[in-house]
Design a protein around this motif. Structure first.
Motif, PDB file in Angstrom:
ATOM      1  N   LEU A   1     102.815  58.699  32.307  1.00 53.81           N
ATOM      2  CA  LEU A   1     102.024  59.551  33.211  1.00 53.81           C
ATOM      3  C   LEU A   1     100.594  59.037  33.331  1.00 53.81           C
ATOM      4  O   LEU A   1     100.009  59.015  34.421  1.00 53.81           O
ATOM      5  CB  LEU A   1     102.028  60.987  32.691  1.00 53.81           C
ATOM      6  CG  LEU A   1     103.338  61.765  32.887  1.00 53.81           C
ATOM      7  CD1 LEU A   1     103.329  63.053  32.077  1.00 53.81           C
ATOM      8  CD2 LEU A   1     103.571  62.075  34.365  1.00 53.81           C
ATOM      9  N   ALA A   2     100.016  58.607  32.195  1.00 53.59           N
ATOM     10  CA  ALA A   2      98.664  58.039  32.237  1.00 53.59           C
ATOM     11  C   ALA A   2      98.638  56.780  33.091  1.00 53.59           C
ATOM     12  O   ALA A   2      97.712  56.572  33.893  1.00 53.59           O
ATOM     13  CB  ALA A   2      98.194  57.728  30.817  1.00 53.59           C
ATOM     14  N   ARG A   3      99.660  55.944  32.938  1.00 52.74           N
ATOM     15  CA  ARG A   3      99.705  54.680  33.672  1.00 52.74           C
ATOM     16  C   ARG A   3      99.845  54.902  35.176  1.00 52.74           C
ATOM     17  O   ARG A   3      99.139  54.283  35.980  1.00 52.74           O
ATOM     18  CB  ARG A   3     100.878  53.844  33.148  1.00 52.74           C
ATOM     19  CG  ARG A   3     101.021  52.479  33.807  1.00 52.74           C
ATOM     20  CD  ARG A   3     102.125  51.661  33.171  1.00 52.74           C
ATOM     21  NE  ARG A   3     103.426  52.283  33.311  1.00 52.74           N
ATOM     22  CZ  ARG A   3     104.124  52.807  32.313  1.00 52.74           C
ATOM     23  NH1 ARG A   3     103.638  52.814  31.084  1.00 52.74           N
ATOM     24  NH2 ARG A   3     105.313  53.358  32.524  1.00 52.74           N
ATOM     25  N   VAL A   4     100.750  55.792  35.596  1.00 52.36           N
ATOM     26  CA  VAL A   4     100.991  56.008  37.029  1.00 52.36           C
ATOM     27  C   VAL A   4      99.804  56.715  37.674  1.00 52.36           C
ATOM     28  O   VAL A   4      99.400  56.382  38.792  1.00 52.36           O
ATOM     29  CB  VAL A   4     102.288  56.820  37.224  1.00 52.36           C
ATOM     30  CG1 VAL A   4     102.486  57.152  38.697  1.00 52.36           C
ATOM     31  CG2 VAL A   4     103.481  56.036  36.702  1.00 52.36           C
ATOM     32  N   HIS A   5      99.203  57.697  36.973  1.00 54.32           N
ATOM     33  CA  HIS A   5      98.010  58.349  37.534  1.00 54.32           C
ATOM     34  C   HIS A   5      96.881  57.335  37.710  1.00 54.32           C
ATOM     35  O   HIS A   5      96.105  57.416  38.674  1.00 54.32           O
ATOM     36  CB  HIS A   5      97.566  59.485  36.610  1.00 54.32           C
ATOM     37  CG  HIS A   5      98.317  60.765  36.835  1.00 54.32           C
ATOM     38  ND1 HIS A   5      98.284  61.456  38.039  1.00 54.32           N
ATOM     39  CD2 HIS A   5      99.128  61.484  36.016  1.00 54.32           C
ATOM     40  CE1 HIS A   5      99.023  62.542  37.955  1.00 54.32           C
ATOM     41  NE2 HIS A   5      99.557  62.589  36.746  1.00 54.32           N
ATOM     42  N   LEU A   6      96.793  56.372  36.785  1.00 52.82           N
ATOM     43  CA  LEU A   6      95.769  55.333  36.913  1.00 52.82           C
ATOM     44  C   LEU A   6      96.040  54.460  38.129  1.00 52.82           C
ATOM     45  O   LEU A   6      95.120  54.102  38.873  1.00 52.82           O
ATOM     46  CB  LEU A   6      95.755  54.480  35.636  1.00 52.82           C
ATOM     47  CG  LEU A   6      94.663  53.398  35.557  1.00 52.82           C
ATOM     48  CD1 LEU A   6      93.284  54.037  35.631  1.00 52.82           C
ATOM     49  CD2 LEU A   6      94.798  52.594  34.272  1.00 52.82           C
ATOM     50  N   LYS A   7      97.304  54.120  38.367  1.00 53.15           N
ATOM     51  CA  LYS A   7      97.647  53.309  39.534  1.00 53.15           C
ATOM     52  C   LYS A   7      97.352  54.060  40.827  1.00 53.15           C
ATOM     53  O   LYS A   7      97.009  53.446  41.840  1.00 53.15           O
ATOM     54  CB  LYS A   7      99.125  52.921  39.479  1.00 53.15           C
ATOM     55  CG  LYS A   7      99.458  51.912  38.395  1.00 53.15           C
ATOM     56  CD  LYS A   7     100.955  51.589  38.360  1.00 53.15           C
ATOM     57  CE  LYS A   7     101.264  50.562  37.289  1.00 53.15           C
ATOM     58  NZ  LYS A   7     102.711  50.254  37.216  1.00 53.15           N
ATOM     59  N   LYS A   8      97.500  55.395  40.801  1.00 55.00           N
ATOM     60  CA  LYS A   8      97.221  56.192  41.997  1.00 55.00           C
ATOM     61  C   LYS A   8      95.734  56.467  42.182  1.00 55.00           C
ATOM     62  O   LYS A   8      95.314  56.987  43.202  1.00 55.00           O
ATOM     63  CB  LYS A   8      97.966  57.526  41.918  1.00 55.00           C
ATOM     64  CG  LYS A   8      99.479  57.423  42.084  1.00 55.00           C
ATOM     65  CD  LYS A   8     100.118  58.795  42.216  1.00 55.00           C
ATOM     66  CE  LYS A   8      99.703  59.466  43.501  1.00 55.00           C
ATOM     67  NZ  LYS A   8     100.331  60.770  43.699  1.00 55.00           N
ATOM     68  N   GLY A   9      94.912  56.106  41.183  1.00 55.34           N
ATOM     69  CA  GLY A   9      93.479  56.343  41.285  1.00 55.34           C
ATOM     70  C   GLY A   9      93.049  57.722  40.819  1.00 55.34           C
ATOM     71  O   GLY A   9      91.899  58.110  41.029  1.00 55.34           O
ATOM     72  N   ASP A  10      93.944  58.471  40.157  1.00 52.02           N
ATOM     73  CA  ASP A  10      93.606  59.792  39.617  1.00 52.02           C
ATOM     74  C   ASP A  10      93.096  59.603  38.193  1.00 52.02           C
ATOM     75  O   ASP A  10      93.832  59.747  37.214  1.00 52.02           O
ATOM     76  CB  ASP A  10      94.846  60.693  39.649  1.00 52.02           C
ATOM     77  CG  ASP A  10      94.489  62.153  39.382  1.00 52.02           C
ATOM     78  OD1 ASP A  10      93.363  62.412  38.918  1.00 52.02           O
ATOM     79  OD2 ASP A  10      95.343  63.030  39.627  1.00 52.02           O
ATOM     80  N   TYR A  11      91.813  59.263  38.059  1.00 53.02           N
ATOM     81  CA  TYR A  11      91.269  58.850  36.770  1.00 53.02           C
ATOM     82  C   TYR A  11      91.201  60.000  35.772  1.00 53.02           C
ATOM     83  O   TYR A  11      91.430  59.807  34.571  1.00 53.02           O
ATOM     84  CB  TYR A  11      89.876  58.256  36.981  1.00 53.02           C
ATOM     85  CG  TYR A  11      89.876  57.030  37.841  1.00 53.02           C
ATOM     86  CD1 TYR A  11      89.309  57.046  39.129  1.00 53.02           C
ATOM     87  CD2 TYR A  11      90.458  55.856  37.408  1.00 53.02           C
ATOM     88  CE1 TYR A  11      89.317  55.926  39.925  1.00 53.02           C
ATOM     89  CE2 TYR A  11      90.482  54.718  38.222  1.00 53.02           C
ATOM     90  CZ  TYR A  11      89.904  54.769  39.471  1.00 53.02           C
ATOM     91  OH  TYR A  11      89.920  53.672  40.251  1.00 53.02           O
ATOM     92  N   SER A  12      90.901  61.212  36.221  1.00 56.84           N
ATOM     93  CA  SER A  12      90.766  62.333  35.290  1.00 56.84           C
ATOM     94  C   SER A  12      92.105  62.663  34.632  1.00 56.84           C
ATOM     95  O   SER A  12      92.179  62.864  33.416  1.00 56.84           O
ATOM     96  CB  SER A  12      90.216  63.558  36.031  1.00 56.84           C
ATOM     97  OG  SER A  12      91.083  63.927  37.094  1.00 56.84           O
ATOM     98  N   MET A  13      93.179  62.717  35.413  1.00 57.15           N
ATOM     99  CA  MET A  13      94.499  63.004  34.852  1.00 57.15           C
ATOM    100  C   MET A  13      94.951  61.878  33.936  1.00 57.15           C
ATOM    101  O   MET A  13      95.516  62.115  32.860  1.00 57.15           O
ATOM    102  CB  MET A  13      95.512  63.192  35.986  1.00 57.15           C
ATOM    103  CG  MET A  13      95.327  64.469  36.782  1.00 57.15           C
ATOM    104  SD  MET A  13      95.642  65.955  35.791  1.00 57.15           S
ATOM    105  CE  MET A  13      97.377  65.780  35.448  1.00 57.15           C
ATOM    106  N   SER A  14      94.682  60.643  34.343  1.00 55.15           N
ATOM    107  CA  SER A  14      95.062  59.500  33.512  1.00 55.15           C
ATOM    108  C   SER A  14      94.359  59.554  32.164  1.00 55.15           C
ATOM    109  O   SER A  14      94.972  59.349  31.109  1.00 55.15           O
ATOM    110  CB  SER A  14      94.715  58.198  34.237  1.00 55.15           C
ATOM    111  OG  SER A  14      94.983  57.086  33.423  1.00 55.15           O
TER     112      SER A  14
END
Length: 636
Positions: A291-304
């Protein structure tokens, strides 16, 4: 026996701390050759102890029972309790305590000469060491368990068959970790066949998932999907939350490989929610990191970052080097994307430290792989037969697939060539028709344009030749008509030459710089007499009185004259022609509008075509079809 002694000596050289355990294994082999498979404990006492241990729900209660059996010097009760308690420790990520507990249980099984319990203890130890990433010890225990399965007299016993399949599954996972996918595939297929014979849904789910991971590693996404779905079906049938969670992780990875981020997040979140209520931090870490990795790829830094913080805490609690390496690598990517170079570098270094630690283990594991293969010689014949059968089937499948693809590709190529040939032929025929039509129209129009003035000139010339016209005023009128028709003919020829000159870029236009508005006033004024004769109001309304610009007077005159002449031809009596100018962003615009009926919609695409004339019914004047084409060429 001699083979085993040589192998244990090699292990003790690499890992001195395991010498005691290996000595116990040697003793185990010696006694197992002469003792029965089951310990001779009273049946009622066995049933009582088994039910007592199964009734316990927590680690604390199991520890109390273990301590009581130690105090009572009850080896069977201690052996059974250690088996269950060790599994509970492992589920709680307390791997070192699990190893200690299962070794104690193994010692009791040796004392009681209980081969079946000994096999379970060995497989549990192999699983514990696999979770820690110590593959040399893991392979040793799993192969010992498999060896004892082969020594059992009753190989049809379901419990013995199950332990054999568990050993094979553990060995297959070791080969998979060592990236020996081909051998791991063969072993997993043997294990899957054994689970199918036993009718174990959970066992089938595990091996389907393992085979799916091999296909995933090989980049065979479709096959991976097939095996993971089989695994999900069996996990649902068995009611295994852990298995269902792992399948959601597998689905998420496949979606992530295809860059389907939302679908991947949905699968990882499903796995995360299932494992959130479990104490199994090891398996929970995978969806958390994903989840951290995919949120980072999507640019959602806070969730990542939020998921990374959770993963870091859990990985440190269980001391997982592999997960910590992933955590710090994701921190490095997070800070790098945020532009924080200092923190990015610190986390990258930390990630490499943990990665190097893992790689050092793996280098040692690669050396130990040679020993594992040496120990497994007695089983290699069976595995080789399975490998050859599988390879033959796969080779035949690949051959048929390649042949089918070649036939399809050949057919598609032939169809493509035929389509291109027909398309080119149809296009060429269309172009030839257009050329023929354009040539026919050209000669028709040019003949008409030249015929009218020539007919008039010839008619008056014959009158002069016959001498029938004697009056001076008649001669003057004829001369006027001949001159006007000759001038019209000359203008037509000049326009054709102008178009040819513009298209071939012949000649150097004479540029001038000055105020273009007075020049336009002069040109418009020259058409006022013609406009008055036709009772047409001709107005020139410039937006500025001074527009200094570079222009070619000859081009400017021809452009404006053709536009005004065209408007005069198509404006009815008592109509109005308006000429306007506008200067916008250094672009000088001239707009000529009239009160005529306008251009038909079907004629708009062709108004600049040479000799094109739309529907001129009810029009007083008839143009040549050259003027607007010349205007377009001069402007371009």
């Amino acid at each position: 026996m001699e083979l085993m002694n040589v192998e244990i000596k090699y292990i003790s050289y690499l890992y001195p701390k395991t010498v005691v355990a290996m000595c116990l294994l040697i003793s185990c082999i010696f006694f197992s050759c002469n003792q029965s498979e089951q310990t001779h404990i009273d049946r009622l006492e066995r049933q009582y102890i088994d039910s007592l241990v199964r009734s316990q729900r927590g680690i604390d209660s199991l520890e109390k029972i273990r301590d009581s059996f130690i105090a009572e010097n009850n080896p069977y009760g201690l052996m059974v309790t250690c088996r269950v308690l060790g599994q509970c420790y492992r589920s709680d990520n307390r791997f070192m305590e699990a190893i200690k507990c299962h070794k104690l249980g193994m010692e009791q099984a040796l004392l009681l000469s209980d081969t079946l319990e000994l096999i379970q203890a060995l497989n549990n130890l192999g699983t514990n060491y696999r979770r820690l990433g110590i593959l040399n010890d893991a392979s040793t225990y799993h192969y010992r368990a498999l060896s004892f399965c082969e020594t059992l007299s009753n190989k049809t016993d379901k419990f013995a068959q199950k332990q054999r399949v568990i050993s094979l599954n553990g060995i297959g996972n070791i080969y998979l970790t060592l990236d020996n996918r081909q051998l791991a595939d063969s072993i997993f297929r043997v294990a899957l066949q054994g689970e199918q014979q036993l009718g174990s849904a959970l066992g089938q789910a595990i091996n389907y998932a393992n085979l799916g991971s091999i296909f995933e590693s090989n980049g065979q996404g479709d096959s991976a999907w097939t095996y993971y779905r089989h695994s999900m079906q069996q996990n649902q049938k068995a009611g295994s939350d852990l298995g269902i969670s792992l399948c959601h992780n597998s689905f998420g990875r496949l979606y992530e490989d295809d860059c389907l981020w939302d679908s991947a997040l949905m699968e990882y979140k499903a796995s995360y929610d299932i494992m959130a209520g479990s104490k199994d931090s090891w398996h929970w870490l995978e969806p958390c990191l994903a989840l951290a990795r995919v949120h980072l790829k999507k640019g959602d830094y806070s969730m990542s970052y939020a998921y990374l913080e959770q993963a870091k805490k859990a990985a440190m609690n269980i001391g997982s080097l592999e997960h910590l390496a992933q955590v710090y690598d994701l921190y490095y990517q997070w800070y790098d994307l945020k532009g924080d170079c200092r923190n990015a570098l610190d986390n990258y270094v930390q990630s490499r430290v943990y990665t190097d630690s893992i790689m050092n283990f793996k280098n040692l594991h690669h050396t130990q792989n040679l020993r594992i293969q040496f120990v497994s010689d007695r089983h290699r014949d069976e595995i080789n037969v399975l490998e050859r059968t599988y390879e033959d089937e796969r080779r035949m499948h690949n051959y048929l697939l390649i042949t089918s693809l070649a036939v399809i590709l050949f057919a598609v190529t032939i169809i493509g060539f035929l389509w291109y040939f027909l398309y080119s032929r149809r296009k060429m025929i269309g172009m030839m028709k257009q050329v023929e039509e354009a040539r026919s129209n050209f000669f028709t129009n040019i003949t008409h344009e030249f015929r009218t003035p020539l007919t008039v000139i010839l008619g008056y010339s014959r009158l002069l030749e016959d001498g029938t016209v004697l009056l001076k005023q008649d001669l003057q009128a004829m001369g006027h008509y001949i001159t006007r028709q000759g001038t019209s003919l000359l203008n037509l020829v000049n326009q054709l030459l102008d178009i040819s000159k513009v298209k071939s870029a012949i000649g150097n236009p004479e540029w001038r710089k000055g105020n273009v508005i007075p020049y336009m006033h002069m040109l418009v004024e020259s058409f006022q007499d013609v406009a008055r004769q036709k009772r047409i109001e001709l107005l020139f309304l410039p937006s500025q009185n001074t527009v200094n610009m570079d222009f070619v007077p000859d081009y400017f005159q021809k452009i404006l004259r053709n536009l005004i002449s065209n408007a005069l031809n198509y404006t009815p009596d008592y109509g109005k022609i308006l000429i306007e100018t506008n200067l916008n962003d250094n672009v000088f615009e001239i707009r000529v509008s009239d009160s005529g009926q306008g251009i038909a919609e079907e004629d708009l695409p062709h108004v600049f075509d040479l000799f094109y004339q739309g529907n001129k019914e009810n029009m007083k004047g008839v143009g040549s079809g050259i003027g607007l084409s010349l205007v377009q060429k001069l402007v371009m």
